[in-house]
Write an enzyme that holds these catalytic residues in place. Structure first.
Site, PDB file in Angstrom:
ATOM      1  N   SER A 137       0.834  -1.190   0.000  1.00  0.00           N
ATOM      2  CA  SER A 137       0.000   0.000   0.000  1.00  0.00           C
ATOM      3  C   SER A 137       0.879   1.255   0.000  1.00  0.00           C
ATOM      4  O   SER A 137       1.663   1.436  -0.921  1.00  0.00           O
ATOM      5  CB  SER A 137      -0.971  -0.037   1.186  1.00  0.00           C
ATOM      6  OG  SER A 137      -1.987   0.919   1.040  1.00  0.00           O
ATOM      7  N   GLU A 184      -9.392  -5.272  -4.252  1.00  0.00           N
ATOM      8  CA  GLU A 184      -8.797  -4.081  -3.635  1.00  0.00           C
ATOM      9  C   GLU A 184      -9.849  -3.031  -3.289  1.00  0.00           C
ATOM     10  O   GLU A 184      -9.658  -2.232  -2.378  1.00  0.00           O
ATOM     11  CB  GLU A 184      -7.765  -3.463  -4.589  1.00  0.00           C
ATOM     12  CG  GLU A 184      -6.532  -4.321  -4.836  1.00  0.00           C
ATOM     13  CD  GLU A 184      -5.511  -4.245  -3.712  1.00  0.00           C
ATOM     14  OE1 GLU A 184      -5.773  -3.549  -2.713  1.00  0.00           O
ATOM     15  OE2 GLU A 184      -4.453  -4.876  -3.838  1.00  0.00           O
ATOM     16  N   HIS A 192      -7.805  -5.583   0.271  1.00  0.00           N
ATOM     17  CA  HIS A 192      -6.573  -4.793   0.359  1.00  0.00           C
ATOM     18  C   HIS A 192      -5.850  -5.117   1.664  1.00  0.00           C
ATOM     19  O   HIS A 192      -6.440  -5.073   2.736  1.00  0.00           O
ATOM     20  CB  HIS A 192      -6.924  -3.303   0.306  1.00  0.00           C
ATOM     21  CG  HIS A 192      -5.748  -2.383   0.310  1.00  0.00           C
ATOM     22  ND1 HIS A 192      -4.819  -2.344  -0.702  1.00  0.00           N
ATOM     23  CD2 HIS A 192      -5.342  -1.456   1.212  1.00  0.00           C
ATOM     24  CE1 HIS A 192      -3.912  -1.433  -0.434  1.00  0.00           C
ATOM     25  NE2 HIS A 192      -4.194  -0.879   0.735  1.00  0.00           N
TER      26      HIS A 192
END
Length: 511
Positions: free
Chosen positions: A211, A327, A425
């Protein structure tokens, strides 16, 4: 699939010997005492820079102070100042604190002469949260794959990414902001200087992150300040090539940050440095119209990341990158509307206009269920997938880049009372680190097998720039000759040609 036999030896042989490596390591700054367990010697809370407090607030990291005697490196250093932003983040440190520039080392080395590959981790959290003390990114099990693992804290939010005209003037190079990214450079410099004492090879360093950590890796590849400090890179979900975390010029961030400073009664840099850290953080968290994040400061980043790659000025290192299947969430597309085929078609017409028909071929919506899946895919593409895809494409534009791409498709199990989230995610982190036990979930045998597989792939890539190894499913390189192969990571990991390339090419034209 089982762990490579040679990798097993790193932990099994060490665990039955009196000591894998001396638990006292002498650095230029002083001696450190770590702990030995399960074949790994761990050193936690090592200062890699001076505490960025007082006059050093919003300064590039300065050298760590020396200490006398033996410093016990047994506990994680404080996490950097941050709000309680992400509910899935669990910490084992005593923080938060403005004094937070500490790193950790896990080594399976039998001696300082081992010269093992090194993996340096950058955590995620939107440049506003995160720390090395999270159990899901503990380095012990990954180190058992024959690599030295390093994790570092870096400054966040207003402390890591505030810009101001006075800061630019005192910098000596007319720049301000990106102090959190400069912390990452300082940690890499520390690794180059010190990691051989822990049995690591300073000439074989792999930078990896998730990320915001993955965005950081893409930026460190672009920055002239990080050139030569690592030899390979891994990006898990994200890069500075999309609209998320878009890099603004220094002039724009200075103007916004000056407005913020005035709003809290700080009329000078001295006023800002005099404010208690907790007061600054509280004001920054409450200031919804201002986000403190990386900028084009003219020093760490002389241009945008995209411009640097377009000019071929980035680090030309092997890159392994990818993202998770889920995601994003379809709700971010439909918002208040019902998730129906009709509403998705209306969204396409409103947002895409004349090309809506082409869009709906790539994101089909013939039924309500198909519309929900397409909206989920679109949300993930806009959030993470497109930028990571573009990163791989631009790194490969030189024609001689070594690239590998993955998609994490495993949906972790959830408690009986919870709603399934798919391959969401950040879900891959504990798989990479072999840290499934960090979460109290009903893990299945196939999850443990996948975790072993992924940590082996990541360690192999760190070792040689190629994730493949004995007993592992073949992972083809990502290039046009191989159909832009994607390694799908799940209970039945396998590679396929990229069947979504047209989606990303379409989005590329929507800039």
């Amino acid at each position: 699939m089982s762990m490579h036999p040679k990798l097993i030896l790193f932990c099994l042989v060490a665990s039955v010997s009196p000591a894998a490596m001396r638990d006292i390591v002498k650095l230029e700054t002083g001696a450190l005492k770590g702990t030995f367990a399960n074949g790994i010697t761990a050193f936690k809370g090592i200062p890699f820079a001076a505490p960025p407090v007082g006059a050093l607030r919003w300064q590039p990291p300065k050298p760590a102070p020396h200490w006398k005697g033996v410093r016990e490196a047994l506990e994680f250093g404080p996490r950097c100042m941050q709000g309680n932003i992400y509910g899935d983040m669990v910490f084992r440190d005593k923080g938060p604190s403005e004094d937070c520039l500490y790193l950790n080392v896990w080594t399976p080395a039998a001696s300082a002469k081992a010269r093992l590959p090194v993996m340096v981790w950058v955590y995620g959290g939107g440049f506003a949260a995160g720390a090395t003390s999270e159990p899901r990114q503990d380095g012990e099990n990954l180190a058992c794959k024959g690599v030295v693992v390093v994790t570092m804290n870096y400054r966040l939010n207003i402390f890591g990414f505030f810009s101001h005209a006075e800061l630019a003037r005192e910098s000596g190079h007319d720049s301000a902001g990106n102090y959190g990214l400069l912390d990452q450079v300082a940690a890499l410099q520390w690794v180059r200087k010190n990691i051989a004492r822990f049995g690591g090879d300073p000439a074989n360093v792999t930078l990896f992150g998730e990320s915001a950590g993955s965005f950081s890796v893409s930026a460190l590849m672009a920055s002239p300040l990080a050139q030569g400090l690592f030899q390979r890179a891994i990006g898990e979900s994200g890069a500075f090539f999309g609209k998320v975390l878009d890099l603004k010029p220094l002039s724009q961030t200075e103007a916004a940050d000056a407005k913020f400073a005035e709003s809290i009664g700080a009329h000078s840099l001295a006023d800002l440095r005099a404010k208690p850290a907790a007061e600054l953080l509280d004001a920054a968290v409450k200031h919804d119209d201002e986000r403190f994040a990386p900028n084009v400061d003219g020093y760490f980043l002389p241009q945008t990341v995209r411009e640097i790659y377009a000019g071929g000025k980035q680090s030309h290192v092997p890159l392994l990158a990818g993202w998770n299947r889920d995601e994003g969430g379809y709700g971010s597309i439909f918002k208040e509307d019902a998730p129906t085929a009709g509403n998705f078609a209306a969204y396409a017409q409103k947002q895409i206009g004349d090309r809506a028909g082409e869009f709906l071929k790539l994101y089909p919506a013939d039924t309500d269920e198909e519309a929900k899946r397409s909206a989920q895919d679109l949300a993930g593409d806009q959030f993470i997938a497109f930028s990571t895809w573009k990163w791989l494409e631009m790194q490969g534009a030189t024609g001689n880049a070594t690239l590998y791409r993955y998609e994490f498709d495993d949906a972790p199990p959830v408690p009986a009372s919870a709603e399934a989230r798919g391959a969401y995610h950040s879900a891959e982190i504990e798989f990479v680190f072999g840290a499934l036990a960090s979460k109290n979930l009903p893990w299945r045998p196939e999850d443990k097998t996948l975790s072993d597989l992924m940590s082996s792939y990541w360690a192999n890539f760190a070792r040689s720039g190629d994730p493949n190894g004995t007993g592992l499913p073949a992972w083809p390189a990502y290039n046009s000759q191989g159909g832009h192969a994607v390694m799908h990571l799940d209970a039945n990991s396998h590679a396929t040609p990229d069947d979504h390339r047209a989606r990303y090419e379409f989005l590329d034209l929507q800039k």
